[in-house]
Design an enzyme around this catalytic site. Structure first.
Site, mmCIF file in Angstrom:
data_model
loop_
_atom_site.group_PDB
_atom_site.id
_atom_site.type_symbol
_atom_site.label_atom_id
_atom_site.label_comp_id
_atom_site.label_asym_id
_atom_site.label_seq_id
_atom_site.Cartn_x
_atom_site.Cartn_y
_atom_site.Cartn_z
ATOM 1 N N THR A 1 9.294 -14.868 114.759
ATOM 2 C CA THR A 1 8.926 -16.207 114.309
ATOM 3 C C THR A 1 8.134 -16.909 115.407
ATOM 4 O O THR A 1 7.979 -16.389 116.511
ATOM 5 C CB THR A 1 10.175 -17.053 113.976
ATOM 6 O OG1 THR A 1 10.898 -17.322 115.183
ATOM 7 C CG2 THR A 1 11.080 -16.327 112.990
ATOM 8 N N SER B 1 15.024 -28.816 105.989
ATOM 9 C CA SER B 1 14.790 -27.369 105.853
ATOM 10 C C SER B 1 15.276 -26.623 107.090
ATOM 11 O O SER B 1 14.550 -25.827 107.686
ATOM 12 C CB SER B 1 13.298 -27.084 105.631
ATOM 13 O OG SER B 1 12.571 -27.339 106.825
ATOM 14 N N ARG C 1 15.403 -9.472 116.462
ATOM 15 C CA ARG C 1 14.034 -9.801 116.063
ATOM 16 C C ARG C 1 13.168 -8.546 116.209
ATOM 17 O O ARG C 1 13.159 -7.921 117.273
ATOM 18 C CB ARG C 1 13.481 -10.933 116.925
ATOM 19 C CG ARG C 1 14.254 -12.243 116.809
ATOM 20 C CD ARG C 1 13.923 -12.998 115.547
ATOM 21 N NE ARG C 1 14.611 -14.277 115.482
ATOM 22 C CZ ARG C 1 14.123 -15.428 115.939
ATOM 23 N NH1 ARG C 1 12.930 -15.456 116.534
ATOM 24 N NH2 ARG C 1 14.807 -16.542 115.813
ATOM 25 N N ASP D 1 1.827 -34.707 109.085
ATOM 26 C CA ASP D 1 1.798 -33.706 110.149
ATOM 27 C C ASP D 1 0.803 -34.181 111.198
ATOM 28 O O ASP D 1 -0.233 -34.763 110.861
ATOM 29 C CB ASP D 1 1.383 -32.342 109.599
ATOM 30 C CG ASP D 1 1.646 -31.209 110.579
ATOM 31 O OD1 ASP D 1 2.591 -30.434 110.348
ATOM 32 O OD2 ASP D 1 0.901 -31.090 111.575
ATOM 33 N N THR E 1 22.228 -15.962 116.116
ATOM 34 C CA THR E 1 22.050 -16.567 114.799
ATOM 35 C C THR E 1 23.280 -17.405 114.497
ATOM 36 O O THR E 1 24.403 -16.996 114.816
ATOM 37 C CB THR E 1 21.844 -15.525 113.686
ATOM 38 O OG1 THR E 1 21.763 -16.199 112.420
ATOM 39 C CG2 THR E 1 22.985 -14.523 113.628
ATOM 40 N N SER F 1 19.794 -22.276 106.539
ATOM 41 C CA SER F 1 18.746 -21.450 107.147
ATOM 42 C C SER F 1 18.370 -20.322 106.209
ATOM 43 O O SER F 1 19.049 -20.060 105.213
ATOM 44 C CB SER F 1 19.237 -20.855 108.472
ATOM 45 O OG SER F 1 20.239 -19.873 108.223
ATOM 46 N N CYS F 2 17.289 -19.626 106.536
ATOM 47 C CA CYS F 2 16.867 -18.493 105.711
ATOM 48 C C CYS F 2 17.947 -17.419 105.681
ATOM 49 O O CYS F 2 18.240 -16.833 104.624
ATOM 50 C CB CYS F 2 15.542 -17.923 106.210
ATOM 51 S SG CYS F 2 15.545 -17.390 107.948
#
Length: 334
Positions: free
Chosen positions: A180, A119, A233, A33, A210, A149-150
């Site tokens: 987010t 991810s 959101r 990172d 989405t 995705s989540c």
């Protein structure tokens, strides 16, 4: 013991390390990172949404020491320059959000890693996996896969049960989703030019797009072209819910829907009859938690609209599913 590297130590990368520490057979040996290591360690230890890390972490030259084990820390912008071959990396968990195309993610393979799990949603040239829905589509020869995705991880188990048991003709999903870090904390220009996400995240309900409804076809091909959806959101830091309104091929009752969901429950897909709220799902390990109290059916001119709903922690639910996929992928690797 499968050796894991995490590229990108943001919300998902940090929670992935927490989860992997609890999974036998997996060991994180490296993190990459661009942020200062001291900052990364602090953000790993203290988490406003998920709570404090229960173990120990300290920073040393070029590494973290987590619960007594050294994890090397790099700050390299080009994944192809990372020493994955020298470290014997089996799987890279790609969590930056920047390397979501197969060609870009394969930079980790060119650096010496054997496999990559992204991810995030990825292209149609990669297998998209929701664990306990379609992970058996993997044969172990793949080099790069997507963990979806989540929201797809929340939607897919619920949609699979409906489609397998009753058949989905068409449907529309809405995720009422926590804000987010791609939104602004105060009103200001948005980096992608989105006029709604330019507004203060904690002040308004903010309509958003989405891709989960369309991406579901990559997980359940039979649903291709049958679903669409959007997102709202809302001003909570984590904890979300997905509602799916469907037209089914069979006449059903609320009791039949709930019984089918309860029968399908497993480590990835939970079932509850408690009157819970979003705060109650923060930190859960289910990718999707079906709420039987919210099942509704409307009869209209001989047809039915069927509404079902499932909760998810858009951070930890997704991370738990991602790590399950990671562990499975490492186990079957060829």
């Amino acid at each position: 013991m499968a050796k894991i590297a995490i590229n990108g130590f943001g919300r998902i990368g940090r929670l992935a390390l927490r989860r992997i520490l609890e999974v036998p057979g997996l060991e994180v040996v490296a993190i990459n990172d661009l942020t200062d290591a001291k900052m990364l360690a602090h953000l790993f230890k203290y988490d406003s949404s998920q709570g404090r890390f229960n173990g120990e972490i300290e920073v040393k030259e070029g590494a973290f020491v987590v619960n007594g084990k050294e994890v090397k820390v790099f700050a390299e912008a080009d994944p192809e320059k990372l020493p994955w071959g020298d470290l014997g990396i089996d799987v890279v968990l790609e969590c930056t959000g920047f390397f979501t195309k197969k060609e870009k993610a394969e930079a980790h393979v060119r650096a010496g890693a054997k496999k990559v799990v992204i991810s995030a949603p990825a292209g149609n040239d990669l297998k998209t996996i929701v664990f306990n829905v379609n992970n058996e589509d993997l044969d172990g020869t793949e080099t790069v896969i997507s963990g979806a995705s989540c929201t797809t991880n929340c939607l897919a188990p619920m949609a699979k049960v409906l489609n397998d048991k009753f058949g989905i003709e068409k449907g529309f999903m809405t995720t009422i989703h926590a804000f987010t870090n791609d939104q602004n904390t105060l009103d200001g220009p948005h980096r992608k030019g989105d006029l709604r996400r330019a507004r203060a995240a904690a002040v308004s309900i903010i309509p958003n797009s989405t891709g989960a409804a369309k991406a579901i076809s990559q997980v359940i091909p039979d649903l291709a072209g049958k679903l669409d959806g959007n997102a709202q959101r809302v001003p909570v830091p984590t904890g979300s819910i997905t509602e799916l309104v469907s037209v089914l091929k069979k006449k059903v009752t609320v009791e039949e829907i709930n019984a089918a969901m309860k029968e399908a429950a497993d480590e990835s897909f939970g079932y509850t009859e408690d009157p819970i709220v979003s705060a109650d799902v923060v930190g859960i390990n289910y990718g999707s938690l079906f709420d039987a109290t919210l099942t509704k059916i409307v009869d209209v001119n001989g047809s039915q609209l069927v509404k079902t709903a499932a909760w998810y922690d858009n951070e930890m639910s997704y991370t738990s599913q991602l790590v399950r996929t990671l562990a499975y992928f490492a186990k079957i690797a060829k």
